[in-house]
Design an enzyme around this catalytic site. Sequence first.
Site, PDB file in Angstrom:
ATOM      1  N   HIS A   1     -19.174  -2.470  45.727  1.00 42.39           N
ATOM      2  CA  HIS A   1     -19.065  -3.739  45.066  1.00 42.39           C
ATOM      3  C   HIS A   1     -18.391  -4.886  46.230  1.00 42.39           C
ATOM      4  CE1 HIS A   1     -19.020  -3.277  40.464  1.00 42.39           C
ATOM      5  NE2 HIS A   1     -19.941  -2.644  41.082  1.00 42.39           N
TER       6      HIS A   1
ATOM      7  N   TYR B   1     -11.923  -9.557  35.436  1.00 41.36           N
ATOM      8  CA  TYR B   1     -10.592  -9.489  35.195  1.00 41.36           C
ATOM      9  C   TYR B   1     -10.257 -10.677  34.218  1.00 41.36           C
ATOM     10  CZ  TYR B   1      -9.653  -5.796  38.399  1.00 41.36           C
ATOM     11  OH  TYR B   1      -9.636  -4.704  39.040  1.00 41.36           O
TER      12      TYR B   1
ATOM     13  N   TYR C   1      -6.684  -6.272  47.174  1.00 35.56           N
ATOM     14  CA  TYR C   1      -7.764  -5.485  46.226  1.00 35.56           C
ATOM     15  C   TYR C   1      -8.281  -4.494  47.300  1.00 35.56           C
ATOM     16  CZ  TYR C   1     -10.378  -4.849  42.294  1.00 35.56           C
ATOM     17  OH  TYR C   1     -11.027  -4.206  41.256  1.00 35.56           O
TER      18      TYR C   1
ATOM     19  N   LYS D   1      -4.850   0.266  41.755  1.00 37.45           N
ATOM     20  CA  LYS D   1      -4.402   1.110  42.862  1.00 37.45           C
ATOM     21  C   LYS D   1      -3.711   2.469  42.950  1.00 37.45           C
ATOM     22  CE  LYS D   1      -4.676  -2.069  45.874  1.00 37.45           C
ATOM     23  NZ  LYS D   1      -6.144  -2.088  46.088  1.00 37.45           N
TER      24      LYS D   1
ATOM     25  N   PRO E   1      -2.553  -0.439  35.945  1.00 35.73           N
ATOM     26  CA  PRO E   1      -3.983  -0.239  36.362  1.00 35.73           C
ATOM     27  C   PRO E   1      -4.474  -1.360  36.873  1.00 35.73           C
ATOM     28  CG  PRO E   1      -4.080   0.303  34.013  1.00 35.73           C
ATOM     29  CD  PRO E   1      -2.575   0.034  34.375  1.00 35.73           C
TER      30      PRO E   1
HETATM   31  P1  RFL Z   1      -2.711  13.190  38.356  1.00 37.77           P
HETATM   32  O1  RFL Z   1      -4.283  12.901  38.049  1.00 37.77           O
HETATM   33  O2  RFL Z   1      -1.896  13.027  37.007  1.00 37.77           O
HETATM   34  O3  RFL Z   1      -2.671  14.899  38.592  1.00 37.77           O
HETATM   35  C1  RFL Z   1      -1.583  15.591  38.242  1.00 37.77           C
HETATM   36  C2  RFL Z   1      -1.863  17.102  37.846  1.00 37.77           C
HETATM   37  O4  RFL Z   1      -1.040  18.078  37.709  1.00 37.77           O
HETATM   38  C3  RFL Z   1      -0.978  18.777  36.527  1.00 37.77           C
HETATM   39  N1  RFL Z   1       0.390  19.250  36.177  1.00 37.77           N
HETATM   40  C4  RFL Z   1       0.800  20.304  36.480  1.00 37.77           C
HETATM   41  N2  RFL Z   1       0.478  21.504  37.017  1.00 37.77           N
HETATM   42  C5  RFL Z   1       1.111  22.698  37.081  1.00 37.77           C
HETATM   43  N3  RFL Z   1       2.530  22.579  36.493  1.00 37.77           N
HETATM   44  C6  RFL Z   1       3.318  21.432  35.766  1.00 37.77           C
HETATM   45  N4  RFL Z   1       4.357  21.373  35.515  1.00 37.77           N
HETATM   46  C7  RFL Z   1       2.212  20.379  35.793  1.00 37.77           C
HETATM   47  N5  RFL Z   1       2.478  18.961  35.351  1.00 37.77           N
HETATM   48  C8  RFL Z   1       1.402  18.195  35.609  1.00 37.77           C
HETATM   49  C9  RFL Z   1      -1.783  18.013  35.635  1.00 37.77           C
HETATM   50  O5  RFL Z   1      -2.368  18.775  34.637  1.00 37.77           O
HETATM   51  C10 RFL Z   1      -2.785  17.138  36.452  1.00 37.77           C
HETATM   52  O6  RFL Z   1      -3.918  17.921  36.677  1.00 37.77           O
HETATM   53  O7  RFL Z   1      -2.033  12.639  39.505  1.00 37.77           O
HETATM   54  P2  RFL Z   1      -2.457  12.361  40.822  1.00 37.77           P
HETATM   55  O8  RFL Z   1      -3.314  13.608  41.305  1.00 37.77           O
HETATM   56  O9  RFL Z   1      -1.369  12.034  41.676  1.00 37.77           O
HETATM   57  O10 RFL Z   1      -3.651  11.250  40.760  1.00 37.77           O
HETATM   58  C11 RFL Z   1      -3.083   9.950  40.299  1.00 37.77           C
HETATM   59  C12 RFL Z   1      -4.228   9.365  39.677  1.00 37.77           C
HETATM   60  O11 RFL Z   1      -4.658  10.124  38.504  1.00 37.77           O
HETATM   61  C13 RFL Z   1      -3.782   7.929  39.041  1.00 37.77           C
HETATM   62  O12 RFL Z   1      -2.811   7.271  39.728  1.00 37.77           O
HETATM   63  C14 RFL Z   1      -4.893   6.914  38.599  1.00 37.77           C
HETATM   64  O13 RFL Z   1      -5.698   7.690  37.541  1.00 37.77           O
HETATM   65  C15 RFL Z   1      -4.344   5.597  38.183  1.00 37.77           C
HETATM   66  N6  RFL Z   1      -5.442   4.591  37.738  1.00 37.77           N
HETATM   67  C16 RFL Z   1      -6.010   3.964  38.535  1.00 37.77           C
HETATM   68  N7  RFL Z   1      -6.229   4.153  39.915  1.00 37.77           N
HETATM   69  C17 RFL Z   1      -6.788   3.621  40.879  1.00 37.77           C
HETATM   70  O14 RFL Z   1      -6.558   3.679  41.962  1.00 37.77           O
HETATM   71  N8  RFL Z   1      -8.084   2.698  40.522  1.00 37.77           N
HETATM   72  C18 RFL Z   1      -8.014   2.461  39.123  1.00 37.77           C
HETATM   73  O15 RFL Z   1      -9.123   1.577  38.666  1.00 37.77           O
HETATM   74  C19 RFL Z   1      -7.060   2.988  38.020  1.00 37.77           C
HETATM   75  N9  RFL Z   1      -7.540   2.905  36.846  1.00 37.77           N
HETATM   76  C20 RFL Z   1      -5.756   4.394  36.095  1.00 37.77           C
HETATM   77  C21 RFL Z   1      -6.828   3.598  35.854  1.00 37.77           C
HETATM   78  C22 RFL Z   1      -4.928   5.162  35.362  1.00 37.77           C
HETATM   79  C23 RFL Z   1      -5.248   5.098  34.042  1.00 37.77           C
HETATM   80  N10 RFL Z   1      -4.466   5.861  33.070  1.00 37.77           N
HETATM   81  C24 RFL Z   1      -4.883   6.441  31.678  1.00 37.77           C
HETATM   82  C25 RFL Z   1      -3.050   6.417  33.258  1.00 37.77           C
HETATM   83  C26 RFL Z   1      -6.741   3.255  34.499  1.00 37.77           C
HETATM   84  C27 RFL Z   1      -6.144   3.944  33.654  1.00 37.77           C
HETATM   85  C28 RFL Z   1      -6.566   3.725  32.210  1.00 37.77           C
HETATM   86  C1  PHB Z   2     -11.692   1.173  35.620  1.00 39.72           C
HETATM   87  O1  PHB Z   2     -13.008   1.121  35.643  1.00 39.72           O
HETATM   88  O2  PHB Z   2     -11.375   2.108  34.827  1.00 39.72           O
HETATM   89  C2  PHB Z   2     -10.773   0.082  36.182  1.00 39.72           C
HETATM   90  C3  PHB Z   2     -11.043  -0.741  37.004  1.00 39.72           C
HETATM   91  C4  PHB Z   2     -10.396  -1.504  37.656  1.00 39.72           C
HETATM   92  C5  PHB Z   2      -9.099  -1.618  37.043  1.00 39.72           C
HETATM   93  C6  PHB Z   2      -8.674  -0.873  36.253  1.00 39.72           C
HETATM   94  C7  PHB Z   2      -9.404   0.208  35.903  1.00 39.72           C
HETATM   95  O3  PHB Z   2      -8.194  -2.443  37.596  1.00 39.72           O
END
Ligand code: RFL
Ligand code: PHB
Length: 390
Positions: free
Chosen positions: A72, A201, A385, A297, A293
């Site tokens: 994108h 957005y 971004y 980031k 989110p």
């Molecule tokens: P994770 O993905 O939470 O993985 C952690 C893992 O550790 C396990 N765990 C354990 N294992 C052993 N013993 C324990 N006691 C444990 N406790 C936990 C868990 O089961 C899991 O498998 O962390 P990690 O690897 O640091 O990754 C971080 C990302 O997942 C997170 O920052 C992103 O998803 C955030 N996020 C977004 N980030 C972006 O860069 N771009 C995006 O567009 C974006 N959109 C989002 C998001 C997060 C969202 N939610 C639901 C929080 C959109 C949403 C809606």
């Molecule tokens: C997503 O596609 O889940 C998404 C994209 C951009 C954001 C947050 C979430 O800023």
Amino acid sequence: MRTQVVIIGSGPSGLLLGQLLANEGIANIILERASRDHVLGRVRAGVLEQGTLDLIDEAGAGERMHAEGLPHEGISLAFDGRLHRIDLAALTGGKRVMVYGQTEVTHDLMDKREAAGLATIYEAGNVEPHDFSGEAPYVTYEKDGVGHRIDCDFITGCDGFHGVSRKSVPSTAIRTYERAYPFGWLGILAEVPPAGHELIYANHPRGFALCSMRSTHRSRYYVQCPLDDRIEDWSDDRFWDELRRRLPAEAAAGIVTGASFEKSIAPLRSFVAEPLRFGRLFLVGDAAHIVPPTGAKGLNLAASDVRYLYWGLREFYRENSSAGIDAYSSRALSRVWKAVRFSWWMTTMLHRFPDTDDFGQRIQEAELDYLVHSQMASAALAENYVGLPY
Ligand code: RFL
Ligand code: PHB
């Protein structure tokens, strides 16, 4: 059992770090609390910075991402009934982002790890790091009711916000900073073509909305909602109606509706723990910091921590120097805080807060109007971004 690095958590941070270390000949074992399917079932991030793509490539897991991901070059901001495009590529000297789901990244890294015969222990219970303030740390866990111990050189806490690693650090050694936002995001996935070919957005008096996607035939949409809303109260019809009301007419007209196959509410929070190193234990990714989110980031910051820690551990094993691991916490945190600031700012500018009155709404619109019409302000948004330099 003995290994060089125990990685707690098999999310994107743990998998990426494990693969980079393994490629460098550094032995590691991943301990994951959940099952493989559970980890793959979590729907999260969608937007990857160039630096994240580069690291996934360096790990050797980028092939499908390049084939199927959507590059994108811009995003749109919507407010006051109109769409305004921010040309990310033109404003940053050609930089782009890639839309490729976190689930897919995790899948590719898991496949790579399995193909290389590297050890991941899923459904590991009661994982606990021990003695990381000394020279001989170890981790204990239970599997199928049997206790195990792994001795190692280093423990990396890649176990997300609710993991055990950060909680194992004495409270006197760690400082935390936090901001909880008074709303959540209701998100859906539907097998329908996206409203447009870039993300939108939207700021609206009824609340924020985001049009995103996973592919040319799968859409991801979000609307801001009260934290105490229940999923059961949000039928698909109610969701589509609310989304359309918050978008300018030209964007609403492009929405293709269909049955959702995932629907969830996520709270929004900013959180940072400092430092990121406690002797031979390192915190990485969501275990150390959370961002709302809005700036896309979270996953990208996890990858940036992995990059700095990987450099440090590689230097330790290759050159017997601890300079890189000594610098890990301050290097990583300096990038983290800038993304925390950016995500907080985007969230503040785009959402309806409980105390946003008509004056507050007009101030938000004035800020957005300035942003989209000032080359310098647009460039600052675009620079953040697409991802700040390492
Ligand atoms: P994770 O993905 O939470 O993985 C952690 C893992 O550790 C396990 N765990 C354990 N294992 C052993 N013993 C324990 N006691 C444990 N406790 C936990 C868990 O089961 C899991 O498998 O962390 P990690 O690897 O640091 O990754 C971080 C990302 O997942 C997170 O920052 C992103 O998803 C955030 N996020 C977004 N980030 C972006 O860069 N771009 C995006 O567009 C974006 N959109 C989002 C998001 C997060 C969202 N939610 C639901 C929080 C959109 C949403 C809606
Ligand atoms: C997503 O596609 O889940 C998404 C994209 C951009 C954001 C947050 C979430 O800023």
